[in-house]
Design a protein around this motif. Structure first.
Motif, PDB file in Angstrom:
ATOM      1  N   GLY A   1      11.723   6.877  10.732  1.00 16.73           N
ATOM      2  CA  GLY A   1      12.869   7.504  11.387  1.00 16.73           C
ATOM      3  C   GLY A   1      12.633   8.968  11.695  1.00 16.73           C
ATOM      4  N   LEU A   2      13.372   9.482  12.667  1.00 16.61           N
ATOM      5  CA  LEU A   2      13.300  10.898  13.040  1.00 16.61           C
ATOM      6  C   LEU A   2      14.315  11.671  12.209  1.00 16.61           C
ATOM      7  CD1 LEU A   2      13.136  10.428  16.918  1.00 16.61           C
ATOM      8  CD2 LEU A   2      11.259  11.153  15.439  1.00 16.61           C
ATOM      9  N   ARG A   3      13.891  12.732  11.564  1.00 18.95           N
ATOM     10  CA  ARG A   3      14.771  13.466  10.657  1.00 18.95           C
ATOM     11  C   ARG A   3      15.612  14.510  11.361  1.00 18.95           C
ATOM     12  NH1 ARG A   3      11.998  16.558   6.650  1.00 18.95           N
ATOM     13  NH2 ARG A   3      13.998  16.629   5.595  1.00 18.95           N
ATOM     14  N   LYS A   4      15.126  15.026  12.488  1.00 16.19           N
ATOM     15  CA  LYS A   4      15.794  16.149  13.138  1.00 16.19           C
ATOM     16  C   LYS A   4      16.608  15.687  14.343  1.00 16.19           C
ATOM     17  CE  LYS A   4      12.131  19.330  11.709  1.00 16.19           C
ATOM     18  NZ  LYS A   4      11.094  20.296  12.153  1.00 16.19           N
ATOM     19  N   GLN A   5      17.844  16.170  14.419  1.00 20.82           N
ATOM     20  CA  GLN A   5      18.718  15.773  15.510  1.00 20.82           C
ATOM     21  C   GLN A   5      18.158  16.190  16.866  1.00 20.82           C
ATOM     22  OE1 GLN A   5      21.787  13.977  15.053  1.00 20.82           O
ATOM     23  NE2 GLN A   5      21.266  13.677  17.195  1.00 20.82           N
ATOM     24  N   GLU A   6      17.511  17.357  16.915  1.00 17.50           N
ATOM     25  CA  GLU A   6      16.961  17.807  18.198  1.00 17.50           C
ATOM     26  C   GLU A   6      15.836  16.904  18.676  1.00 17.50           C
ATOM     27  OE1 GLU A   6      15.493  20.787  14.977  1.00 17.50           O
ATOM     28  OE2 GLU A   6      17.312  19.651  15.476  1.00 17.50           O
TER      29      GLU A   6
ATOM     30  N   TYR B   1       2.158  16.738   9.746  1.00 23.05           N
ATOM     31  CA  TYR B   1       3.020  16.528  10.917  1.00 23.05           C
ATOM     32  C   TYR B   1       3.964  15.343  10.686  1.00 23.05           C
ATOM     33  CZ  TYR B   1       4.252  15.691  15.832  1.00 23.05           C
ATOM     34  OH  TYR B   1       4.931  15.502  17.018  1.00 23.05           O
ATOM     35  N   MET B   2       3.452  14.260  10.126  1.00 23.97           N
ATOM     36  CA  MET B   2       4.297  13.089   9.873  1.00 23.97           C
ATOM     37  C   MET B   2       5.382  13.399   8.851  1.00 23.97           C
ATOM     38  SD  MET B   2       2.135   9.566  10.023  1.00 23.97           S
ATOM     39  CE  MET B   2       1.032   9.917   8.654  1.00 23.97           C
ATOM     40  N   ASN B   3       5.137  14.357   7.979  1.00 26.43           N
ATOM     41  CA  ASN B   3       6.121  14.713   6.954  1.00 26.43           C
ATOM     42  C   ASN B   3       6.957  15.926   7.346  1.00 26.43           C
ATOM     43  OD1 ASN B   3       5.850  13.054   4.278  1.00 26.43           O
ATOM     44  ND2 ASN B   3       3.748  13.309   5.009  1.00 26.43           N
ATOM     45  N   ASP B   4       6.861  16.341   8.614  1.00 26.23           N
ATOM     46  CA  ASP B   4       7.662  17.446   9.146  1.00 26.23           C
ATOM     47  C   ASP B   4       7.399  18.770   8.443  1.00 26.23           C
ATOM     48  OD1 ASP B   4       8.986  15.909  11.107  1.00 26.23           O
ATOM     49  OD2 ASP B   4      10.358  15.125   9.590  1.00 26.23           O
ATOM     50  N   VAL B   5       6.246  18.893   7.795  1.00 21.70           N
ATOM     51  CA  VAL B   5       5.865  20.180   7.218  1.00 21.70           C
ATOM     52  C   VAL B   5       5.423  21.126   8.333  1.00 21.70           C
ATOM     53  CG1 VAL B   5       4.316  21.362   5.599  1.00 21.70           C
ATOM     54  CG2 VAL B   5       5.216  19.091   5.046  1.00 21.70           C
ATOM     55  N   VAL B   6       4.778  20.577   9.349  1.00 21.81           N
ATOM     56  CA  VAL B   6       4.498  21.302  10.588  1.00 21.81           C
ATOM     57  C   VAL B   6       5.105  20.483  11.727  1.00 21.81           C
ATOM     58  CG1 VAL B   6       2.380  22.330   9.706  1.00 21.81           C
ATOM     59  CG2 VAL B   6       2.253  20.192  10.971  1.00 21.81           C
ATOM     60  N   ASP B   7       5.582  21.149  12.755  1.00 18.34           N
ATOM     61  CA  ASP B   7       6.240  20.431  13.850  1.00 18.34           C
ATOM     62  C   ASP B   7       5.540  20.609  15.195  1.00 18.34           C
ATOM     63  OD1 ASP B   7       6.829  23.048  14.371  1.00 18.34           O
ATOM     64  OD2 ASP B   7       8.986  22.870  14.030  1.00 18.34           O
TER      65      ASP B   7
ATOM     66  N   TRP C   1       0.844  -1.197   0.000  1.00 24.20           N
ATOM     67  CA  TRP C   1       0.000   0.000   0.000  1.00 24.20           C
ATOM     68  C   TRP C   1       0.878   1.245   0.000  1.00 24.20           C
ATOM     69  CZ3 TRP C   1      -4.977  -0.485  -1.058  1.00 24.20           C
ATOM     70  CH2 TRP C   1      -5.606  -1.705  -0.811  1.00 24.20           C
ATOM     71  N   PRO C   2       0.367   2.376  -0.487  1.00 25.10           N
ATOM     72  CA  PRO C   2       1.209   3.565  -0.680  1.00 25.10           C
ATOM     73  C   PRO C   2       1.848   4.086   0.606  1.00 25.10           C
ATOM     74  CG  PRO C   2      -0.846   3.781  -1.891  1.00 25.10           C
ATOM     75  CD  PRO C   2      -0.999   2.564  -1.033  1.00 25.10           C
ATOM     76  N   VAL C   3       3.097   4.506   0.475  1.00 23.53           N
ATOM     77  CA  VAL C   3       3.811   5.183   1.550  1.00 23.53           C
ATOM     78  C   VAL C   3       3.397   6.655   1.533  1.00 23.53           C
ATOM     79  CG1 VAL C   3       6.087   5.799   2.452  1.00 23.53           C
ATOM     80  CG2 VAL C   3       5.748   3.589   1.334  1.00 23.53           C
ATOM     81  N   LEU C   4       3.084   7.215   2.693  1.00 25.26           N
ATOM     82  CA  LEU C   4       2.595   8.591   2.756  1.00 25.26           C
ATOM     83  C   LEU C   4       3.596   9.553   3.371  1.00 25.26           C
ATOM     84  CD1 LEU C   4      -1.090   7.989   3.944  1.00 25.26           C
ATOM     85  CD2 LEU C   4      -0.206   8.145   1.610  1.00 25.26           C
TER      86      LEU C   4
END
Length: 349
Positions: free
Chosen positions: A330-335, A142-148, A83-86
């Motif tokens: 995975g988490l993209r941001k080091q913080e 939120y899942m795509n880190d467009v908003v945090d 199924w598609p990855v979002l």
């Protein structure tokens, strides 16, 4: 036999009869009602035109997504089976294996809203309320880190202000003007003399692995180098005293993990193992949890979850440990990694 002038007269008579008939009503059908038109008129433009009134938060969207969407798309948008990855895939479009998701590829948020509203959930299309669609769209952002901010609320009022990262990657079709497509001479020079097979579908992961198969062995069999794990800068060891603010931020971010993991008193193994006091413990050692073979082997080989190893795993689980059962991208941001590690460290106290 009719002569040509006679045929012209017959044709003119038929045309005349047709014109007379078309001027009369056929008494077929009826005008569509305003409600019927509204049911079809649901498209949304990139500037937000066509959106209904409503609003939805990231938190509310997570609840709806887990209930109605995760069965196909996974708890974190990673996609179940085929199924598609979002979510995820940022900075992968120029690679040999691009991951085209809402965060990496889609140009307009209106496409997300319109598709969710029009076609989802699978098998029960258009059953979502406007508020639920806003909430799911906010959670996907939120899942795509467009908003945090997990308290972010998407509404008709702020919809047009939210832009997707790859909007500038799309442009008008210029094939009529481009010399690449308008040239008339066919290139028949510098052709390859031989054709070689350089990759197999199994290696490209376009077909599921067999139970006894091993993609790394398959890659070696084909003479193709296996991809290296994504490197990550070492996460520094924490100070003697944990930063309360960092711990609080980590507890907030741990919402991304709660679908699979629990911590604290009374925690139980779920899709993933209990993580209470995990830092400093051997990998694959939580009692009562059935680990994947690679995780169990890593623990037997002496892997300890310290800040460096666990930080690298959280950044790219499947890159750090191929074949792991953990589906989180995975988490993209080091913080964010620092905060999660601080929170997990605090659970051992």
């Amino acid at each position: 036999m009719l002569r040509f002038p006679d045929l012209l007269l017959v044709f003119a008579a038929v045309v005349s009869l047709g014109q007379t008939a078309s001027a009369q009503p056929f008494d077929l059908g009826r005008e569509a009602t305003p409600e019927e038109i509204a049911a079809w008129d649901i498209d949304v433009r990139p500037d937000g035109l066509g959106l209904p009134e409503g609003a939805g938060s990231v938190t509310a969207g997570e609840e709806v997504f887990v209930e109605k969407c995760a069965v196909c798309h996974g708890d974190f948008g990673e996609g179940v089976d085929r199924w598609p990855v979002l979510a995820g895939g940022q900075d992968s479009l120029a690679s040999e294996r691009p991951v085209k998701t809402i965060g990496s590829y889609w140009p307009y948020l209106s496409t997300v809203w319109d598709y969710v509203h029009r076609a989802m959930p699978f098998g029960d299309a258009q059953s979502l309320s406007a508020d639920e669609v806003y909430a799911i769209t906010a959670y996907l952002l939120y899942m795509n880190d467009v908003v945090d901010d997990e308290d972010f609320v998407l509404s008709k009022g702020n919809f047009a202000e939210t832009r997707l990262p790859n909007e500038d990657g799309f442009f008008m079709d210029d094939r009529q003007e481009s010399p690449v497509f308008t040239r008339t001479e066919v290139c028949m020079t510098d052709c390859k003399e031989t054709v070689e097979i350089t990759m197999r579908a199994r290696v490209l992961d376009v077909t599921p692995d067999e139970a006894a198969g091993d993609s790394a062995d398959e890659t070696r069999d084909q003479g193709v180098a296996a991809p290296e794990s994504t490197a990550l800068a070492a996460v520094p060891e924490p100070a003697a005293a944990l930063d309360p603010g960092l711990v609080a931020e980590g507890e907030k971010l741990f919402r991304k993990c709660k679908a699979c993991h629990q911590v604290g008193e009374g925690a139980k193994n779920r899709v993933g193992p209990v993580l209470t006091g995990i830092i400093g413990q051997p990998a694959g050692a939580v009692e009562g949890f059935k680990y994947s073979k690679p995780m169990a082997q890593a623990g037997e080989g002496g892997l300890i979850w310290d800040h460096e190893s666990l930080g690298a795993f959280l950044a790219n689980p499947k890159g750090y440990m191929p074949k792991t059962k953990m589906s989180f991208a995975g988490l993209r941001k080091q913080e964010e990694i620092d905060a999660i590690l601080a929170y997990l460290e605090s659970t051992a106290e």
